[in-house]
Design a protein around this motif. Structure first.
Motif, PDB file in Angstrom:
ATOM      1  N   GLN A  60     -28.035 106.127  70.127  1.00 63.73           N
ATOM      2  CA  GLN A  60     -27.458 107.327  70.743  1.00 63.73           C
ATOM      3  C   GLN A  60     -26.231 107.787  69.947  1.00 63.73           C
ATOM      4  O   GLN A  60     -26.110 108.945  69.602  1.00 63.73           O
ATOM      5  N   GLU A  61     -25.330 106.851  69.697  1.00 66.51           N
ATOM      6  CA  GLU A  61     -24.091 107.175  68.985  1.00 66.51           C
ATOM      7  C   GLU A  61     -23.718 106.015  68.056  1.00 66.51           C
ATOM      8  O   GLU A  61     -24.254 104.931  68.178  1.00 66.51           O
ATOM      9  N   THR A  62     -22.764 106.238  67.203  1.00 71.07           N
ATOM     10  CA  THR A  62     -22.135 105.293  66.251  1.00 71.07           C
ATOM     11  C   THR A  62     -22.988 105.025  65.004  1.00 71.07           C
ATOM     12  O   THR A  62     -24.202 105.247  65.000  1.00 71.07           O
ATOM     13  N   LEU A  65     -30.634 101.795  79.859  1.00 71.69           N
ATOM     14  CA  LEU A  65     -29.229 102.132  79.654  1.00 71.69           C
ATOM     15  C   LEU A  65     -29.052 103.585  79.188  1.00 71.69           C
ATOM     16  O   LEU A  65     -27.953 103.996  78.832  1.00 71.69           O
ATOM     17  N   VAL A  66     -30.137 104.354  79.204  1.00 67.57           N
ATOM     18  CA  VAL A  66     -30.071 105.718  78.686  1.00 67.57           C
ATOM     19  C   VAL A  66     -30.298 106.751  79.795  1.00 67.57           C
ATOM     20  O   VAL A  66     -29.370 107.355  80.313  1.00 67.57           O
ATOM     21  N   LEU A  96     -28.165 110.390  83.456  1.00 65.97           N
ATOM     22  CA  LEU A  96     -28.148 111.846  83.586  1.00 65.97           C
ATOM     23  C   LEU A  96     -28.485 112.339  84.991  1.00 65.97           C
ATOM     24  O   LEU A  96     -28.318 113.503  85.298  1.00 65.97           O
ATOM     25  N   LEU A 147     -19.894 102.078  73.176  1.00 63.25           N
ATOM     26  CA  LEU A 147     -19.842 103.161  72.189  1.00 63.25           C
ATOM     27  C   LEU A 147     -21.238 103.602  71.774  1.00 63.25           C
ATOM     28  O   LEU A 147     -21.454 104.762  71.427  1.00 63.25           O
ATOM     29  N   LYS A 148     -22.203 102.683  71.826  1.00 64.42           N
ATOM     30  CA  LYS A 148     -23.568 103.039  71.418  1.00 64.42           C
ATOM     31  C   LYS A 148     -24.332 103.771  72.524  1.00 64.42           C
ATOM     32  O   LYS A 148     -25.255 104.515  72.246  1.00 64.42           O
ATOM     33  N   TYR A 149     -23.947 103.518  73.785  1.00 68.93           N
ATOM     34  CA  TYR A 149     -24.588 104.177  74.940  1.00 68.93           C
ATOM     35  C   TYR A 149     -23.512 104.817  75.819  1.00 68.93           C
ATOM     36  O   TYR A 149     -23.353 104.454  76.984  1.00 68.93           O
ATOM     37  N   PRO A 150     -22.732 105.755  75.242  1.00 68.41           N
ATOM     38  CA  PRO A 150     -21.543 106.243  75.953  1.00 68.41           C
ATOM     39  C   PRO A 150     -21.848 106.992  77.249  1.00 68.41           C
ATOM     40  O   PRO A 150     -21.039 106.960  78.176  1.00 68.41           O
ATOM     41  N   HIS A 151     -23.009 107.654  77.317  1.00 71.75           N
ATOM     42  CA  HIS A 151     -23.314 108.443  78.522  1.00 71.75           C
ATOM     43  C   HIS A 151     -23.346 107.544  79.756  1.00 71.75           C
ATOM     44  O   HIS A 151     -22.839 107.898  80.816  1.00 71.75           O
TER      45      HIS A 151
END
Lengths: 230, 230
Positions: free
Chosen positions: A81-83, B136-137, B141, B163-167
């Motif tokens: 997703q990020e980083t 985790l995604v 939402l 940080l990798k799954y901030p949402h």
């Protein structure tokens, strides 16, 4: 079924959604087929690595790249997703890598892999690992055009997962049961896991490994080598 | 962004998708608001429990239900792609439970919770736990109309996850760092985890627990009790 994840939230708008879903998946399948043809033409083995977050995909790749140095070139596509964390870890092994950030997105698709392969430009005869977004649900539905699918699962996740997440385990060519070094400290029945896995996927290969300690890792390299020479 | 999961696969059909996404999320938000009003009117605390597969949500619930017996009634909504495994485990504690199976779907939504609450019929003043699909995604939402969001994460998953799954971590009211009994056997820096978590969510409460062994579990009950009396 949602257009991209197969969820059933959009029942109130059913006809519309099914049409969109069919369009999206059909479009993805067409691009996946194009990726597959290109990979076959280049004699490249591309493995789609899928798992829950934190099952050890990146650690497995770090060890694999180091252990297989001197063999066919390895390149990596990292999905998160990020980083750039995972790309940085792979880069530290000396391996070429492209990081894809999906933002709020939950999986990679064939279009993303297509673009990543353009950027990565892997050599003919090489090995490409595609580390999907950590998610045991949505990535299962998206063909990337890969040569094979490896599902990584940690013994800390519990033996019931193949029946609870059957779409993912049904789609696997090989399942790596990772972190077997933690078996003494967790309640995990390997026999029960194997039985559940075989219920949803009777032909899948099951390898018991520890990516940190190295247990069973040669079986993984044998699997890759056999897959490469098919 | 996909209609339900926020993925970006449908770029080729952008206008169409954005319209559908807005419709789906707006529809969900409307139903979530209705759930919230009903829950508030009934003085029911409903906690949306989210995590990766195998982080220990069900084990946490089993212990919580047993430890809080004699207090306000507890009822549970279980979300899974397939099986009644988790509902059976909860039922064994003597607690009322409804199992929702999402099939290929990746998260619960407000409509599903609405139907589950109808079936569960929780008492005024009670406590309802909603165990979301292990993912985790996507669940991040979807507002269910819950009173609070608890994200469970196991120390085996790695400190980089916020940080990798901030949402997901941004949406949490409380994060339970679970399986701290495994800390001696894994490479997990709690301080780094806290720093990353606070970068995406500066106000979230972090509890360190072991649902199997009981470490820190009183902090979780205190959090619930404070939340209940707000």
């Amino acid at each position: 079924m949602c257009a991209t994840c197969g969820c059933s939230v959009t029942e109130h708008d059913h006809g519309h959604t099914v049409t969109l879903e069919q369009k999206v998946l059909a479009h993805n399948d067409k691009l996946a087929e194009r990726n597959r043809e290109w990979l076959v033409g280049q004699d490249i083995l591309a493995i789609n690595l899928m798992s829950s977050p934190g099952s050890g995909k990146t650690t497995l790749l770090e060890r694999t790249i180091r252990d297989l140095a001197g063999g066919p070139e390895i390149a990596v596509v990292e999905g998160d997703q990020e980083t750039e964390f995972d790309a940085d870890r792979i880069r530290a092994t000396g391996c070429r890598v492209v990081q894809l950030n999906t933002g709020a997105g939950c999986h990679l698709d064939a279009e993303m892999l297509h673009r990543a392969l353009h950027s990565l430009d892997p050599r003919p005869g090489s090995l490409v690992f595609v580390e999907n977004v950590g998610n045991l649900v949505c990535p299962a539905l998206f063909d990337l055009g890969e040569s094979g699918r490896a599902v990584v699962m940690s013994v800390t996740e519990g033996a019931d997962k193949p029946l609870k997440y059957p779409h993912m385990f049904r789609t696997a060519d090989v399942v790596l049961l990772n972190k077997v070094d933690l078996l003494p400290y967790v309640d995990f029945a390997v026999d029960r896991f194997r039985e559940y896995l075989n219920r949803v996927n009777p032909t899948v290969e099951l390898l018991q490994v520890s990516a940190t300690r190295g247990d069973g890792i040669r079986d993984w390299y044998t699997w890759l080598s056999e897959r490469k020479s098919r």
